[in-house]
Design an enzyme around this catalytic site. Sequence first.
Site, short mmCIF file in Angstrom:
data_model
loop_
_atom_site.label_atom_id
_atom_site.label_comp_id
_atom_site.label_asym_id
_atom_site.label_seq_id
_atom_site.Cartn_x
_atom_site.Cartn_y
_atom_site.Cartn_z
CB SER A 288 13.62 16.28 25.99
OG SER A 288 13.30 15.88 27.14
CB SER B 237 10.11 17.30 28.38
OG SER B 237 11.41 18.36 28.38
CE LYS C 189 13.17 12.69 28.28
NZ LYS C 189 12.82 13.51 27.82
#
Length: 486
Positions: A155, A179, A80
């Site tokens: 996210s 997330s 990420k």
Amino acid sequence: MADLHNLTARALGALIAGRQVSAREAAEAFLARIEVADPGIHAFLTVTREHALADAAAIDARLKAGERPGPLAGVPVALKDVLCTRGIRTTCGSRILERFVPPYDATVAARLAAVGTILLGKANCDEFAMGSSTENSAFGPTRNPWDPERVPGGSSGGSAAAVAAREAPIALGTDTGGSIRQPAALCGVVGLKPTYGRVSRWGLVAYASSLDQVGPLTRTVEDAALTLNAIAGRDPLDSTSADLPVPDYTQACRAEVRGLRLGVPSEFLGGEVDPTVAGMTRQAVDTLCEAGAEAEECSLPSVTHCLAAYYIIAPAEASSNLARYDGVRYGMRSREHAGHIGMAERTRDEGFGDEVKQRIMIGTYALSAGYYDAYYRRAQQVRTLIRRDFDRAFERYDLLVTPTSPTVAFRLAERADDPLAMKLADICTLPANMAGIPAISVPCGFLEGLPLGLQILGKAFDEPTLLRAAYTYEQATDWHRRRPPL
């Protein structure tokens, strides 16, 4: 060898260790998959092709020399884009860090590299990990591999979509309010949020420091355990990391839940939770009971206040953490010349997106003189009540079982004008972050052709029991074997 991208990390690592497949062949297979699939998904913000091939060549050389570097050697991964990577840009999905190239690796990135994984690139995310749909990325949304007209969750939507689309067998995400788990559920993969302190956060660009945690997204529970083996453990660079032994989590991957006591909190099976989702969760509990577990309904009364408390605490911490982006020390600087204060204001106005600005304003207001006691202190008191609810529940139960997401993936832009509906997407996942406990999402069915997730929550640092139950459920079903139509 064809279709290497369809193998799990465990299977691919075994082929590489046995020299039936080279690390370079594996890296090239996933890079080719990214070229084919990613234009329609947008899971990646940066693809590190040359970096990946160089690392793969190094692993092949070690294997040729007779070394046995471990089960993840040569296995490609995605990170990420809130995790710092030395010499590789780390944008946090934000214009303000669009050209930021860190001079160091996050501890989790360094640990994955140390066990021989191959970095494919950086995955898209909501700006500074603030969001539930990956629509808040300054570089455009990620799309759900099961239906490109729908969100992948957030996210860590880029990480989840990359794993679901077979663009990477392993991705790391971060989980501040769900997330990792929520996008895992919406994309039909496994997502594990470890206990707060189990995995180092050093090198993670902070959103809310008392809630953030790093964890894996994978296709199977065993791959999640393998990845946790690599990244867990005390880090002297992170004072919040726990100084506790790290067990071999793969030893927990056995189909054995006989005698485990499961609590099913009633607060997670009504209200905003789709009745069909609640029904699928009950069916999953039945599956675990058929395997030998014992389950009964229970209550966590304080979690009904979790959403309100979370959206005071997390923005308050964000307003402090993001104060450093002033156009002087990090990231972009506005081209407008309006004095130092004016420059900082213009930089933040131009560099941050609307969601980030909204949370900074909420957090600054909650911490301001005259409102601190009314909002921030009260929210922290609610957090204490939530923790106590979990402590009482775990006196009676080994694990708690809930849905991961109240609905299936919603359509892109469907909730853009309804921030409350957007934030309700995390209503099942927020409590684990507030309590600091581990939780995992595993695929548990489909509704309207879209995947659903089962969330299992455990006691602090009891990831082995969590993984054992998740593995048992996974082996009793075939949801994790289904592939999106790409």
